[in-house]
Structures are given as C-alpha cells and as structure tokens.
Design a protein around this motif. Structure first.
Motif, PDB file in Angstrom:
ATOM      1  N   UNK A   6       0.847  -1.184   0.000  1.00 34.15           N
ATOM      2  CA  UNK A   6       0.000   0.000   0.000  1.00 34.15           C
ATOM      3  C   UNK A   6       0.884   1.237   0.000  1.00 34.15           C
ATOM      4  N   UNK A   7       0.479   2.237  -0.775  1.00 32.89           N
ATOM      5  CA  UNK A   7       1.240   3.478  -0.832  1.00 32.89           C
ATOM      6  C   UNK A   7       0.420   4.615  -0.243  1.00 32.89           C
ATOM      7  N   UNK A   8       1.090   5.726   0.037  1.00 30.43           N
ATOM      8  CA  UNK A   8       0.420   6.881   0.628  1.00 30.43           C
ATOM      9  C   UNK A   8      -0.573   7.507  -0.347  1.00 30.43           C
ATOM     10  N   UNK A   9      -0.339   7.363  -1.635  1.00 30.18           N
ATOM     11  CA  UNK A   9      -1.265   7.854  -2.662  1.00 30.18           C
ATOM     12  C   UNK A   9      -1.482   9.339  -2.602  1.00 30.18           C
ATOM     13  N   UNK A  10      -2.742   9.755  -2.585  1.00 28.30           N
ATOM     14  CA  UNK A  10      -3.084  11.178  -2.617  1.00 28.30           C
ATOM     15  C   UNK A  10      -2.657  11.895  -1.336  1.00 28.30           C
ATOM     16  N   UNK A  11      -2.453  11.148  -0.261  1.00 26.43           N
ATOM     17  CA  UNK A  11      -2.056  11.769   0.994  1.00 26.43           C
ATOM     18  C   UNK A  11      -0.556  12.035   1.073  1.00 26.43           C
ATOM     19  N   UNK A  12       0.189  11.622   0.063  1.00 23.65           N
ATOM     20  CA  UNK A  12       1.619  11.918   0.012  1.00 23.65           C
ATOM     21  C   UNK A  12       1.776  13.421  -0.185  1.00 23.65           C
ATOM     22  N   UNK A  13       2.558  14.056   0.665  1.00 23.48           N
ATOM     23  CA  UNK A  13       2.693  15.512   0.624  1.00 23.48           C
ATOM     24  C   UNK A  13       3.280  15.977  -0.703  1.00 23.48           C
ATOM     25  N   UNK A  67       5.289   9.717  -8.132  1.00 29.51           N
ATOM     26  CA  UNK A  67       4.825   8.589  -8.946  1.00 29.51           C
ATOM     27  C   UNK A  67       5.902   7.515  -9.101  1.00 29.51           C
ATOM     28  N   UNK A  68       7.151   7.954  -9.273  1.00 29.62           N
ATOM     29  CA  UNK A  68       8.245   7.016  -9.510  1.00 29.62           C
ATOM     30  C   UNK A  68       8.763   6.364  -8.231  1.00 29.62           C
ATOM     31  N   UNK A  69       8.728   7.073  -7.110  1.00 30.71           N
ATOM     32  CA  UNK A  69       9.193   6.532  -5.840  1.00 30.71           C
ATOM     33  C   UNK A  69       8.124   6.727  -4.771  1.00 30.71           C
ATOM     34  N   UNK A  70       7.038   5.953  -4.815  1.00 34.29           N
ATOM     35  CA  UNK A  70       5.964   6.145  -3.841  1.00 34.29           C
ATOM     36  C   UNK A  70       6.385   5.716  -2.432  1.00 34.29           C
ATOM     37  N   UNK A  71       5.770   6.354  -1.446  1.00 33.74           N
ATOM     38  CA  UNK A  71       6.003   5.993  -0.052  1.00 33.74           C
ATOM     39  C   UNK A  71       5.179   4.748   0.251  1.00 33.74           C
ATOM     40  N   UNK A  72       5.852   3.681   0.672  1.00 35.56           N
ATOM     41  CA  UNK A  72       5.163   2.427   0.988  1.00 35.56           C
ATOM     42  C   UNK A  72       4.775   2.446   2.459  1.00 35.56           C
ATOM     43  N   UNK A  73       3.504   2.231   2.723  1.00 35.48           N
ATOM     44  CA  UNK A  73       2.974   2.226   4.079  1.00 35.48           C
ATOM     45  C   UNK A  73       3.007   0.786   4.593  1.00 35.48           C
ATOM     46  N   UNK A  74       3.676   0.544   5.726  1.00 32.57           N
ATOM     47  CA  UNK A  74       3.738  -0.827   6.251  1.00 32.57           C
ATOM     48  C   UNK A  74       2.376  -1.287   6.764  1.00 32.57           C
ATOM     49  N   UNK A  75       2.110  -2.596   6.620  1.00 31.12           N
ATOM     50  CA  UNK A  75       0.849  -3.155   7.118  1.00 31.12           C
ATOM     51  C   UNK A  75       0.803  -3.138   8.640  1.00 31.12           C
ATOM     52  N   UNK A  76       1.908  -3.508   9.251  1.00 32.80           N
ATOM     53  CA  UNK A  76       1.967  -3.587  10.707  1.00 32.80           C
ATOM     54  C   UNK A  76       3.158  -2.779  11.186  1.00 32.80           C
ATOM     55  N   UNK A  77       2.970  -2.071  12.284  1.00 32.27           N
ATOM     56  CA  UNK A  77       4.048  -1.300  12.882  1.00 32.27           C
ATOM     57  C   UNK A  77       4.300  -1.875  14.263  1.00 32.27           C
ATOM     58  N   UNK A  78       5.578  -2.189  14.545  1.00 32.71           N
ATOM     59  CA  UNK A  78       5.920  -2.725  15.860  1.00 32.71           C
ATOM     60  C   UNK A  78       5.901  -1.606  16.889  1.00 32.71           C
ATOM     61  N   UNK A  79       5.396  -1.930  18.063  1.00 32.62           N
ATOM     62  CA  UNK A  79       5.320  -0.935  19.129  1.00 32.62           C
ATOM     63  C   UNK A  79       6.668  -0.845  19.826  1.00 32.62           C
ATOM     64  N   UNK A  80       7.115   0.385  20.052  1.00 34.70           N
ATOM     65  CA  UNK A  80       8.377   0.633  20.738  1.00 34.70           C
ATOM     66  C   UNK A  80       8.078   1.036  22.159  1.00 34.70           C
ATOM     67  N   UNK A  81       8.230   0.095  23.105  1.00 36.76           N
ATOM     68  CA  UNK A  81       7.913   0.365  24.508  1.00 36.76           C
ATOM     69  C   UNK A  81       8.990   1.199  25.199  1.00 36.76           C
ATOM     70  N   UNK A  82      10.140   1.384  24.548  1.00 37.60           N
ATOM     71  CA  UNK A  82      11.204   2.167  25.160  1.00 37.60           C
ATOM     72  C   UNK A  82      11.049   3.653  24.880  1.00 37.60           C
ATOM     73  N   UNK A  83      10.175   4.017  23.969  1.00 38.34           N
ATOM     74  CA  UNK A  83       9.980   5.425  23.637  1.00 38.34           C
ATOM     75  C   UNK A  83       9.217   6.129  24.755  1.00 38.34           C
ATOM     76  N   UNK A  84       9.565   7.377  25.040  1.00 39.19           N
ATOM     77  CA  UNK A  84       8.830   8.104  26.094  1.00 39.19           C
ATOM     78  C   UNK A  84       7.389   8.364  25.651  1.00 39.19           C
ATOM     79  N   UNK A  85       6.486   8.278  26.605  1.00 35.18           N
ATOM     80  CA  UNK A  85       5.068   8.481  26.313  1.00 35.18           C
ATOM     81  C   UNK A  85       4.682   9.915  26.624  1.00 35.18           C
ATOM     82  N   UNK A  86       3.802  10.435  25.831  1.00 33.73           N
ATOM     83  CA  UNK A  86       3.336  11.808  26.029  1.00 33.73           C
ATOM     84  C   UNK A  86       2.064  11.807  26.873  1.00 33.73           C
ATOM     85  N   UNK A  87       2.018  12.594  27.873  1.00 31.42           N
ATOM     86  CA  UNK A  87       0.820  12.847  28.661  1.00 31.42           C
ATOM     87  C   UNK A  87       0.102  11.644  29.229  1.00 31.42           C
TER      88      UNK A  87
END
Length: 88
Positions: A6-13, A67-87
C-alpha cells in the motif's frame, strides 16, 4: 507480492505540493502569455512567464517523483515500549 504493498497515494505531501505548484504555474504561465506583461516594472523580463514556467516544471517534478518513488505504508508497525510516552 509487490502489488500487495500500500502506498500513501493522494495523501503523500509531494502530490499535494506538486498539484498546487502545477496549478499556480499554469495560471502564471497563462498570465505571462496572454496578460499584460508589464515589462517596464520588471526590467524588461516577463516575470509571470518565467515564474510560471519554473513553478510548472517544479510541480511536474514533484508529481513525477511521487509517482516514480511512492512511499510504501507498512501493514503492521511494531510498538516501541522504550519510547517516552506523552501525557499520562
């Protein structure tokens, strides 16, 4: 399979920026070709024509890049539990 990606499509900036630059380029190009050039104010240069050409080329470049180099959106994103949480 490559077709399952899947690509970002129309939502690609790049598509949004490229579309806006292309539209503004066409408008300025039209004004430079058919409108009053007012070259006495710009030192003998048709500023609308040149700005329109540059914007048009840049906008088409952005659209081609997206069009030539579309941004590929990953199906699954791994959660990073070491990242600081906001609020909370």
């Amino acid at each position: 399979m490559a077709s399952d990606k899947k690509t970002a499509g129309a939502l690609d900036v790049r598509n949004i920026i490229g579309s806006l630059l292309t539209i503004y380029g066409v408008i300025l190009l039209g004004m430079g070709l058919f409108g009053d050039t007012e070259t006495d104010k710009t030192g003998g240069i048709n500023a609308n024509l040149w700005a329109g050409l540059i914007l048009l080329a840049t906008g088409v470049g952005f659209l081609a890049w997206a069009r030539l180099k579309p941004v590929v959106v990953p199906d699954q994103v791994e959660r990073d539990d070491t990242a600081p949480h906001m609020g909370g």
